[in-house]
Design a protein around this motif. Structure first.
Motif, mmCIF file in Angstrom:
data_model
loop_
_atom_site.group_PDB
_atom_site.id
_atom_site.type_symbol
_atom_site.label_atom_id
_atom_site.label_comp_id
_atom_site.label_asym_id
_atom_site.label_seq_id
_atom_site.Cartn_x
_atom_site.Cartn_y
_atom_site.Cartn_z
ATOM 1 N N ASN A 2 -24.976 -45.290 -42.714
ATOM 2 C CA ASN A 2 -24.153 -44.097 -42.725
ATOM 3 C C ASN A 2 -22.715 -44.461 -42.353
ATOM 4 O O ASN A 2 -22.416 -45.596 -41.990
ATOM 5 C CB ASN A 2 -24.723 -43.011 -41.802
ATOM 6 C CG ASN A 2 -24.733 -43.425 -40.336
ATOM 7 O OD1 ASN A 2 -23.865 -44.159 -39.888
ATOM 8 N ND2 ASN A 2 -25.716 -42.942 -39.605
ATOM 9 N N ARG A 3 -21.840 -43.487 -42.450
ATOM 10 C CA ARG A 3 -20.404 -43.744 -42.214
ATOM 11 C C ARG A 3 -20.136 -44.288 -40.812
ATOM 12 O O ARG A 3 -19.365 -45.229 -40.651
ATOM 13 C CB ARG A 3 -19.629 -42.455 -42.454
ATOM 14 C CG ARG A 3 -18.144 -42.625 -42.270
ATOM 15 C CD ARG A 3 -17.383 -41.462 -42.878
ATOM 16 N NE ARG A 3 -16.059 -41.277 -42.341
ATOM 17 C CZ ARG A 3 -15.051 -42.127 -42.425
ATOM 18 N NH1 ARG A 3 -15.224 -43.288 -43.006
ATOM 19 N NH2 ARG A 3 -13.873 -41.848 -41.924
ATOM 20 N N LEU A 4 -20.777 -43.715 -39.791
ATOM 21 C CA LEU A 4 -20.564 -44.177 -38.420
ATOM 22 C C LEU A 4 -21.010 -45.629 -38.267
ATOM 23 O O LEU A 4 -20.309 -46.448 -37.671
ATOM 24 C CB LEU A 4 -21.311 -43.272 -37.432
ATOM 25 C CG LEU A 4 -21.094 -43.580 -35.957
ATOM 26 C CD1 LEU A 4 -19.617 -43.498 -35.591
ATOM 27 C CD2 LEU A 4 -21.889 -42.621 -35.103
ATOM 28 N N THR A 5 -22.148 -45.964 -38.836
ATOM 29 C CA THR A 5 -22.642 -47.341 -38.772
ATOM 30 C C THR A 5 -21.699 -48.285 -39.521
ATOM 31 O O THR A 5 -21.453 -49.396 -39.065
ATOM 32 C CB THR A 5 -24.065 -47.430 -39.360
ATOM 33 O OG1 THR A 5 -24.887 -46.463 -38.713
ATOM 34 C CG2 THR A 5 -24.656 -48.804 -39.166
ATOM 35 N N ASP A 6 -21.169 -47.825 -40.659
ATOM 36 C CA ASP A 6 -20.211 -48.642 -41.421
ATOM 37 C C ASP A 6 -18.976 -48.959 -40.580
ATOM 38 O O ASP A 6 -18.498 -50.090 -40.563
ATOM 39 C CB ASP A 6 -19.764 -47.913 -42.692
ATOM 40 C CG ASP A 6 -20.851 -47.814 -43.740
ATOM 41 O OD1 ASP A 6 -21.863 -48.542 -43.626
ATOM 42 O OD2 ASP A 6 -20.691 -46.992 -44.662
ATOM 43 N N ILE A 7 -18.462 -47.964 -39.885
ATOM 44 C CA ILE A 7 -17.268 -48.159 -39.059
ATOM 45 C C ILE A 7 -17.565 -49.117 -37.907
ATOM 46 O O ILE A 7 -16.779 -50.023 -37.617
ATOM 47 C CB ILE A 7 -16.742 -46.806 -38.536
ATOM 48 C CG1 ILE A 7 -16.189 -45.987 -39.703
ATOM 49 C CG2 ILE A 7 -15.664 -47.012 -37.475
ATOM 50 C CD1 ILE A 7 -15.875 -44.548 -39.355
ATOM 51 N N GLN A 8 -18.720 -48.942 -37.283
ATOM 52 C CA GLN A 8 -19.092 -49.832 -36.176
ATOM 53 C C GLN A 8 -19.269 -51.257 -36.671
ATOM 54 O O GLN A 8 -18.841 -52.208 -36.007
ATOM 55 C CB GLN A 8 -20.369 -49.334 -35.503
ATOM 56 C CG GLN A 8 -20.152 -48.051 -34.728
ATOM 57 C CD GLN A 8 -21.445 -47.397 -34.293
ATOM 58 O OE1 GLN A 8 -22.520 -47.677 -34.824
ATOM 59 N NE2 GLN A 8 -21.340 -46.509 -33.325
ATOM 60 N N HIS A 9 -19.870 -51.420 -37.833
ATOM 61 C CA HIS A 9 -20.050 -52.757 -38.412
ATOM 62 C C HIS A 9 -18.683 -53.386 -38.726
ATOM 63 O O HIS A 9 -18.453 -54.567 -38.425
ATOM 64 C CB HIS A 9 -20.907 -52.682 -39.675
ATOM 65 C CG HIS A 9 -21.149 -54.008 -40.309
ATOM 66 N ND1 HIS A 9 -21.984 -54.957 -39.760
ATOM 67 C CD2 HIS A 9 -20.636 -54.561 -41.429
ATOM 68 C CE1 HIS A 9 -21.984 -56.039 -40.521
ATOM 69 N NE2 HIS A 9 -21.165 -55.820 -41.546
ATOM 70 N N PHE A 10 -17.781 -52.593 -39.314
ATOM 71 C CA PHE A 10 -16.436 -53.098 -39.607
ATOM 72 C C PHE A 10 -15.746 -53.562 -38.326
ATOM 73 O O PHE A 10 -15.175 -54.650 -38.274
ATOM 74 C CB PHE A 10 -15.583 -52.034 -40.301
ATOM 75 C CG PHE A 10 -14.137 -52.433 -40.394
ATOM 76 C CD1 PHE A 10 -13.709 -53.282 -41.408
ATOM 77 C CD2 PHE A 10 -13.210 -52.007 -39.451
ATOM 78 C CE1 PHE A 10 -12.375 -53.686 -41.490
ATOM 79 C CE2 PHE A 10 -11.881 -52.406 -39.518
ATOM 80 C CZ PHE A 10 -11.467 -53.241 -40.534
ATOM 81 N N LYS A 11 -15.795 -52.732 -37.284
ATOM 82 C CA LYS A 11 -15.152 -53.084 -36.013
ATOM 83 C C LYS A 11 -15.745 -54.364 -35.447
ATOM 84 O O LYS A 11 -15.013 -55.239 -34.966
ATOM 85 C CB LYS A 11 -15.306 -51.951 -34.999
ATOM 86 C CG LYS A 11 -14.446 -50.750 -35.293
ATOM 87 C CD LYS A 11 -14.718 -49.659 -34.254
ATOM 88 C CE LYS A 11 -13.929 -48.410 -34.504
ATOM 89 N NZ LYS A 11 -14.237 -47.354 -33.511
ATOM 90 N N SER A 12 -17.055 -54.480 -35.492
ATOM 91 C CA SER A 12 -17.720 -55.670 -34.970
ATOM 92 C C SER A 12 -17.251 -56.925 -35.710
ATOM 93 O O SER A 12 -16.901 -57.932 -35.091
ATOM 94 C CB SER A 12 -19.231 -55.507 -35.102
ATOM 95 O OG SER A 12 -19.889 -56.691 -34.756
ATOM 96 N N GLU A 13 -17.228 -56.875 -37.024
ATOM 97 C CA GLU A 13 -16.799 -58.020 -37.822
ATOM 98 C C GLU A 13 -15.308 -58.320 -37.607
ATOM 99 O O GLU A 13 -14.904 -59.481 -37.537
ATOM 100 C CB GLU A 13 -17.087 -57.786 -39.310
ATOM 101 C CG GLU A 13 -18.564 -57.766 -39.651
ATOM 102 C CD GLU A 13 -19.271 -59.073 -39.275
ATOM 103 O OE1 GLU A 13 -18.764 -60.149 -39.661
ATOM 104 O OE2 GLU A 13 -20.313 -59.014 -38.594
ATOM 105 N N PHE A 14 -14.515 -57.268 -37.484
ATOM 106 C CA PHE A 14 -13.083 -57.439 -37.247
ATOM 107 C C PHE A 14 -12.832 -58.150 -35.923
ATOM 108 O O PHE A 14 -12.073 -59.113 -35.856
ATOM 109 C CB PHE A 14 -12.396 -56.072 -37.266
ATOM 110 C CG PHE A 14 -10.929 -56.130 -37.016
ATOM 111 C CD1 PHE A 14 -10.048 -56.523 -38.021
ATOM 112 C CD2 PHE A 14 -10.410 -55.792 -35.778
ATOM 113 C CE1 PHE A 14 -8.683 -56.576 -37.787
ATOM 114 C CE2 PHE A 14 -9.046 -55.846 -35.544
ATOM 115 C CZ PHE A 14 -8.180 -56.235 -36.549
ATOM 116 N N PHE A 15 -13.503 -57.704 -34.861
ATOM 117 C CA PHE A 15 -13.295 -58.337 -33.556
ATOM 118 C C PHE A 15 -13.883 -59.743 -33.504
ATOM 119 O O PHE A 15 -13.345 -60.607 -32.799
ATOM 120 C CB PHE A 15 -13.821 -57.454 -32.422
ATOM 121 C CG PHE A 15 -12.908 -56.306 -32.114
ATOM 122 C CD1 PHE A 15 -11.641 -56.523 -31.606
ATOM 123 C CD2 PHE A 15 -13.300 -55.000 -32.354
ATOM 124 C CE1 PHE A 15 -10.774 -55.472 -31.333
ATOM 125 C CE2 PHE A 15 -12.447 -53.937 -32.085
ATOM 126 C CZ PHE A 15 -11.186 -54.173 -31.580
#
Length: 111
Positions: A2-15
């Motif tokens: 879902n969108r929230l999981t997508d954002i959390q995954h993006f943040k994790s990969e970004f950091f």
């Protein structure tokens, strides 16, 4: 996902992409302007293979972008907000440092 999981995954990969001192330093240099590998090596005082390896990580995680200029590849920040993120991280560090100094001064004054 879902969108929230997508954002959390993006943040994790970004950091994860930021999780190396040399990569942070490269981003700090690029926040001052675009550079090629030779310029980055000279500024960082590091050998080419180490810089190239870290640039590859940043490129693969879409943190930096590249353009070809003759035989050179020019690196730049993909998003100018990265400069702001680095400034906020420094402010957080400074806040922690001030807290640590205050704590040490308090201990010293008790002695």
């Amino acid at each position: 996902m879902n969108r929230l999981t997508d954002i959390q995954h993006f943040k994790s990969e970004f950091f994860k992409a930021l999780a190396h001192p040399m990569r942070i330093r490269i981003l700090e240099v690029l926040s001052e302007g675009d550079r090629n590998v030779n310029e980055l090596q000279n500024i960082l005082g590091s050998e080419g293979s180490a810089v190239s390896q870290q640039l590859a990580v940043l490129r693969n995680k879409n943190v930096v972008s590249t353009i070809k200029d003759g035989t050179s590849v020019i690196y730049s920040l993909r998003d100018p907000l990265i400069k702001d993120l680095l400034a906020v991280a420094k402010q957080i560090f400074d806040n922690h440092l001030v807290d640590a100094i205050s704590l040490l001064e308090g201990i010293r004054n008790e002695q």
